[in-house]
Motif scaffolding. Structure first.
Motif, PDB file in Angstrom:
ATOM      1  N   GLY A 145       0.502  -1.642   0.016  1.00 29.38           N
ATOM      2  CA  GLY A 145       0.135  -0.240  -0.205  1.00 29.38           C
ATOM      3  C   GLY A 145       1.052   1.692   0.103  1.00 29.38           C
ATOM      4  O   GLY A 145       0.246   2.411  -0.624  1.00 29.38           O
ATOM      5  N   SER A 146       1.972   1.252   0.212  1.00 27.92           N
ATOM      6  CA  SER A 146       2.950   2.291   0.897  1.00 27.92           C
ATOM      7  C   SER A 146       3.320   2.825  -0.187  1.00 27.92           C
ATOM      8  O   SER A 146       3.721   3.717  -0.961  1.00 27.92           O
ATOM      9  N   ALA A 147       3.738   2.157  -1.490  1.00 33.08           N
ATOM     10  CA  ALA A 147       4.769   1.439  -2.308  1.00 33.08           C
ATOM     11  C   ALA A 147       3.519   2.127  -3.623  1.00 33.08           C
ATOM     12  O   ALA A 147       4.109   3.020  -4.006  1.00 33.08           O
ATOM     13  N   ALA A 148       2.043   1.766  -3.449  1.00 41.23           N
ATOM     14  CA  ALA A 148       1.239   2.247  -4.246  1.00 41.23           C
ATOM     15  C   ALA A 148       0.552   3.666  -4.556  1.00 41.23           C
ATOM     16  O   ALA A 148       0.609   4.463  -5.781  1.00 41.23           O
ATOM     17  N   ARG A 149       1.117   3.667  -3.373  1.00 44.71           N
ATOM     18  CA  ARG A 149       0.851   5.414  -2.628  1.00 44.71           C
ATOM     19  C   ARG A 149       1.798   6.055  -3.618  1.00 44.71           C
ATOM     20  O   ARG A 149       1.603   7.579  -3.676  1.00 44.71           O
ATOM     21  N   ALA A 150       3.351   5.686  -3.264  1.00 42.99           N
ATOM     22  CA  ALA A 150       4.314   6.286  -2.785  1.00 42.99           C
ATOM     23  C   ALA A 150       4.783   6.650  -4.837  1.00 42.99           C
ATOM     24  O   ALA A 150       4.725   7.504  -5.550  1.00 42.99           O
ATOM     25  N   ALA A 151       3.560   5.656  -5.648  1.00 42.53           N
ATOM     26  CA  ALA A 151       4.612   5.399  -6.899  1.00 42.53           C
ATOM     27  C   ALA A 151       2.995   6.309  -7.744  1.00 42.53           C
ATOM     28  O   ALA A 151       3.250   6.730  -8.552  1.00 42.53           O
ATOM     29  N   ALA A 152       2.023   6.204  -7.359  1.00 43.42           N
ATOM     30  CA  ALA A 152       1.062   7.263  -8.042  1.00 43.42           C
ATOM     31  C   ALA A 152       1.458   8.244  -7.696  1.00 43.42           C
ATOM     32  O   ALA A 152       0.940   9.571  -8.772  1.00 43.42           O
ATOM     33  N   ARG A 153       1.815   8.658  -6.346  1.00 47.49           N
ATOM     34  CA  ARG A 153       2.562  10.508  -6.021  1.00 47.49           C
ATOM     35  C   ARG A 153       3.209  10.765  -7.401  1.00 47.49           C
ATOM     36  O   ARG A 153       3.040  11.623  -7.510  1.00 47.49           O
ATOM     37  N   ALA A 154       4.309  10.080  -7.358  1.00 41.94           N
ATOM     38  CA  ALA A 154       5.478  10.483  -8.385  1.00 41.94           C
ATOM     39  C   ALA A 154       5.039  10.512  -9.471  1.00 41.94           C
ATOM     40  O   ALA A 154       5.071  11.254  -9.959  1.00 41.94           O
ATOM     41  N   ALA A 155       4.408   9.566 -10.296  1.00 44.26           N
ATOM     42  CA  ALA A 155       3.693   9.731 -11.948  1.00 44.26           C
ATOM     43  C   ALA A 155       3.068  10.664 -11.783  1.00 44.26           C
ATOM     44  O   ALA A 155       2.586  11.112 -13.112  1.00 44.26           O
ATOM     45  N   SER A 156       2.254  10.957 -10.583  1.00 43.74           N
ATOM     46  CA  SER A 156       0.856  12.282 -10.944  1.00 43.74           C
ATOM     47  C   SER A 156       1.945  13.451 -10.843  1.00 43.74           C
ATOM     48  O   SER A 156       1.315  14.091 -11.545  1.00 43.74           O
ATOM     49  N   GLY A 162       4.974  13.342 -12.273  1.00 43.08           N
ATOM     50  CA  GLY A 162       5.421  13.173 -13.855  1.00 43.08           C
ATOM     51  C   GLY A 162       6.831  13.042 -14.000  1.00 43.08           C
ATOM     52  O   GLY A 162       8.391  12.819 -14.617  1.00 43.08           O
ATOM     53  N   ASP A 163       6.905  12.592 -12.599  1.00 43.09           N
ATOM     54  CA  ASP A 163       8.911  11.597 -12.196  1.00 43.09           C
ATOM     55  C   ASP A 163       8.498   9.746 -12.290  1.00 43.09           C
ATOM     56  O   ASP A 163       7.064   9.679 -12.102  1.00 43.09           O
ATOM     57  N   ASN A 164       9.082   9.768 -12.588  1.00 40.00           N
ATOM     58  CA  ASN A 164       9.286   7.906 -12.262  1.00 40.00           C
ATOM     59  C   ASN A 164       8.855   7.037 -11.051  1.00 40.00           C
ATOM     60  O   ASN A 164       9.171   6.780 -10.143  1.00 40.00           O
ATOM     61  N   GLY A 165       7.036   6.806 -11.487  1.00 39.38           N
ATOM     62  CA  GLY A 165       6.438   6.464 -10.753  1.00 39.38           C
ATOM     63  C   GLY A 165       7.122   4.886  -9.838  1.00 39.38           C
ATOM     64  O   GLY A 165       7.196   3.966  -8.952  1.00 39.38           O
ATOM     65  N   ALA A 166       7.917   4.105 -11.112  1.00 44.72           N
ATOM     66  CA  ALA A 166       7.593   3.049 -10.901  1.00 44.72           C
ATOM     67  C   ALA A 166       8.726   3.003  -9.617  1.00 44.72           C
ATOM     68  O   ALA A 166       9.263   1.983  -8.635  1.00 44.72           O
ATOM     69  N   ALA A 167       9.551   3.701 -10.176  1.00 40.05           N
ATOM     70  CA  ALA A 167      11.115   4.002  -8.877  1.00 40.05           C
ATOM     71  C   ALA A 167      10.751   4.416  -7.931  1.00 40.05           C
ATOM     72  O   ALA A 167      11.138   3.597  -7.057  1.00 40.05           O
ATOM     73  N   ALA A 168       9.748   5.454  -7.757  1.00 40.58           N
ATOM     74  CA  ALA A 168       9.971   5.167  -6.282  1.00 40.58           C
ATOM     75  C   ALA A 168       8.502   4.485  -5.336  1.00 40.58           C
ATOM     76  O   ALA A 168       9.190   4.558  -4.753  1.00 40.58           O
TER      77      ALA A 168
END
Length: 129
Positions: A58-69, A71-77
C-alpha cells in the motif's frame, strides 16, 4: 516383629509405585504438545509477514501514484518505498485526470507446506497539470 516385616515390603512397594507413576508425565505432555505450539507460532509469524507485505504494498502504491502524477518515475518511487526482500512489481499508468499505480509482491511462506501469498494494492491520485 514378624508382622512388621511382613507388611513393610508391601507398604514400601505401594509407596514407590505411587511415586513412580507420575514421574516424567509433564515432560511427555510437553513433548507431545510442542509440535502444536510450533505450528501456532509459525502461523502467527506468517500472518505478521502477510500484514507487513500488505502495508508495504500500500505504501509503495501510494508513493508510485504520487510520483507518477507529478511527472516523475513512479515505478522507481514504488520500488524505493518497499523492502528489497519482498521484490515488488510496480506499474504506474498516468491518465488525463488520474494516475493509478499497482504494486504486486510475493510474501514468502514460513510454513514449508503452504504456498507463498501474493499481495496486490492499487492507489489512485489526481494528475497534476
Amino acid at each position: 516383629m514378624k508382622r512388621l516385616t511382613k507388611h513393610l515390603p508391601q507398604r514400601l512397594w505401594r509407596r514407590l509405585r505411587d511415586h513412580r507413576d507420575d514421574r516424567g508425565v509433564s515432560m511427555l505432555e510437553f513433548a507431545g504438545f510442542l509440535p502444536i505450539l510450533l505450528v501456532i507460532g509459525m502461523a502467527a509469524i506468517q500472518l505478521g509477514l502477510i500484514g507487513y507485505g500488505i502495508n508495504q504494498a500500500g505504501s509503495a502504491a501510494r508513493a508510485a501514484a504520487r510520483a507518477a502524477s507529478q511527472g516523475d518515475n513512479g515505478a522507481a518511487a514504488g520500488q524505493a518505498a518497499v523492502s528489497g526482500w519482498l521484490n515488488p512489481n510496480v506499474s504506474a499508468a498516468e491518465g488525463a485526470d488520474l494516475t493509478t499505480a499497482t504494486v504486486t509482491l510475493q510474501v514468502p511462506a514460513v510454513i514449508p507446506l503452504l504456498p507463498s501469498v501474493t499481495v496486490e494494492r492499487h492507489a489512485t491520485m489526481p494528475t497534476d497539470d
